[in-house]
Design a protein around this motif. Structure first.
Motif, PDB file in Angstrom:
ATOM      1  N   UNK A  51       0.819  -1.214   0.000  1.00 60.84           N
ATOM      2  CA  UNK A  51       0.000   0.000   0.000  1.00 60.84           C
ATOM      3  C   UNK A  51       0.853   1.264   0.000  1.00 60.84           C
ATOM      4  N   UNK A  52       1.941   1.251   0.771  1.00 54.71           N
ATOM      5  CA  UNK A  52       2.825   2.416   0.810  1.00 54.71           C
ATOM      6  C   UNK A  52       3.447   2.653  -0.568  1.00 54.71           C
ATOM      7  N   UNK A  53       3.829   1.571  -1.233  1.00 56.37           N
ATOM      8  CA  UNK A  53       4.423   1.693  -2.570  1.00 56.37           C
ATOM      9  C   UNK A  53       3.404   2.218  -3.576  1.00 56.37           C
ATOM     10  N   UNK A 102       0.730  10.873   5.015  1.00 56.40           N
ATOM     11  CA  UNK A 102       0.287   9.520   5.348  1.00 56.40           C
ATOM     12  C   UNK A 102      -1.231   9.485   5.480  1.00 56.40           C
ATOM     13  N   UNK A 103      -1.800  10.490   6.143  1.00 49.96           N
ATOM     14  CA  UNK A 103      -3.250  10.542   6.351  1.00 49.96           C
ATOM     15  C   UNK A 103      -3.989  10.709   5.022  1.00 49.96           C
ATOM     16  N   UNK A 104      -3.455  11.557   4.137  1.00 51.01           N
ATOM     17  CA  UNK A 104      -4.106  11.753   2.836  1.00 51.01           C
ATOM     18  C   UNK A 104      -4.047  10.475   1.993  1.00 51.01           C
ATOM     19  N   UNK A 105      -2.946   9.742   2.105  1.00 53.87           N
ATOM     20  CA  UNK A 105      -2.838   8.481   1.369  1.00 53.87           C
ATOM     21  C   UNK A 105      -3.861   7.465   1.885  1.00 53.87           C
ATOM     22  N   UNK A 106      -4.043   7.408   3.220  1.00 51.57           N
ATOM     23  CA  UNK A 106      -5.035   6.498   3.783  1.00 51.57           C
ATOM     24  C   UNK A 106      -6.446   6.892   3.353  1.00 51.57           C
ATOM     25  N   UNK A 107      -6.712   8.190   3.306  1.00 50.79           N
ATOM     26  CA  UNK A 107      -8.023   8.659   2.857  1.00 50.79           C
ATOM     27  C   UNK A 107      -8.275   8.247   1.412  1.00 50.79           C
ATOM     28  N   UNK A 108      -7.254   8.375   0.582  1.00 50.88           N
ATOM     29  CA  UNK A 108      -7.363   7.973  -0.821  1.00 50.88           C
ATOM     30  C   UNK A 108      -7.657   6.472  -0.943  1.00 50.88           C
ATOM     31  N   UNK A 109      -7.065   5.675  -0.059  1.00 49.49           N
ATOM     32  CA  UNK A 109      -7.208   4.219  -0.137  1.00 49.49           C
ATOM     33  C   UNK A 109      -8.522   3.710   0.467  1.00 49.49           C
ATOM     34  N   UNK A 110      -9.147   4.525   1.303  1.00 45.74           N
ATOM     35  CA  UNK A 110     -10.311   4.024   2.049  1.00 45.74           C
ATOM     36  C   UNK A 110     -11.487   3.627   1.148  1.00 45.74           C
ATOM     37  N   UNK A 111     -11.795   4.449   0.143  1.00 43.97           N
ATOM     38  CA  UNK A 111     -12.940   4.131  -0.707  1.00 43.97           C
ATOM     39  C   UNK A 111     -12.739   2.835  -1.490  1.00 43.97           C
ATOM     40  N   UNK A 112     -11.613   2.668  -2.210  1.00 43.97           N
ATOM     41  CA  UNK A 112     -11.423   1.373  -2.880  1.00 43.97           C
ATOM     42  C   UNK A 112     -11.341   0.214  -1.896  1.00 43.97           C
TER      43      UNK A 112
END
Length: 199
Positions: A51-53, A102-112
């Motif tokens: 996920x980080x990558x 990091x928080x913005x990346x998690x937000x981006x990943x939450x919907x998918x």
């Protein structure tokens, strides 16, 4: 180390854990992430590295694919050596990124993640344990060794991140179908890098 998921069985659940554990920090370091997912959870550690990558704002940081490659290599090799607890060098544990990214990346990943979780279910589970688990560790080691090269081959790190993410999801959900998909993504990664290098 083994394939014990430490109670994490869904992608949204992992994202929730990471959000709660990092909400009051200015930076998020590797040691915090390992503490959240558990030092014996091979599947969750692979999932986080993938996920980080893949994540925007984080995966695009220069050196991040190489750092995650080293992380995956160390984790995979220790699984193959039957270590019960993960060991990582202090300098790697102290590597960090700004919490806002990091928080913005998690937000981006939450919907998918919400839709991905609906597709996960235990099936072909023999492909997620025993000798299959060690085969996954070997393939992930090979991916990790190739990740420094991916720094200079456009979009190749995305393939690697996708493969690691799917391997991680396969292990936490005991979903052998995802294992097969991850092997296919790995083959595509090799083909894509080969094509880019040759042209």
């Amino acid at each position: 180390m083994d394939d014990d998921d430490q109670g994490i069985t869904r992608l949204e659940q992992l994202i929730d854990h990471l959000c709660r554990a990092t909400q009051n920090r200015e930076r998020v370091d590797v040691s915090t992430i390992v503490a959240v997912v558990g030092s014996r959870s091979f599947g969750s550690l692979l999932l986080v590295a993938g996920l980080i990558t893949l994540a925007p704002l984080i995966g695009d940081i220069p050196g991040m694919p190489t750092l995650m490659g080293l992380f995956v290599l160390l984790v995979s090799m220790q699984l193959l050596l039957h270590r019960k607890e993960l060991w990582l060098p202090r300098w790697l544990l102290e590597r960090s990124v700004p919490r806002d990214k990091f928080a913005r990346a998690l937000t981006f990943l939450r919907k998918p993640a919400h839709y991905v979780d609906k597709l996960l279910k235990p099936r072909l589970s023999r492909l997620t344990r025993g000798s299959a688990l060690y085969a996954i560790a070997i393939i992930c080691s090979a991916i990790a060794l190739a990740m420094p090269l991916m720094e200079v081959v456009p979009f190749s790190a995305n393939f690697a991140g996708a493969a690691l993410t799917v391997f991680g999801l396969a292990l936490i959900a005991r979903d052998g179908l995802l294992t097969l998909i991850a092997f296919a993504l790995t083959a595509l990664s090799v083909g894509f890098i080969g094509y880019q290098v040759m042209t």
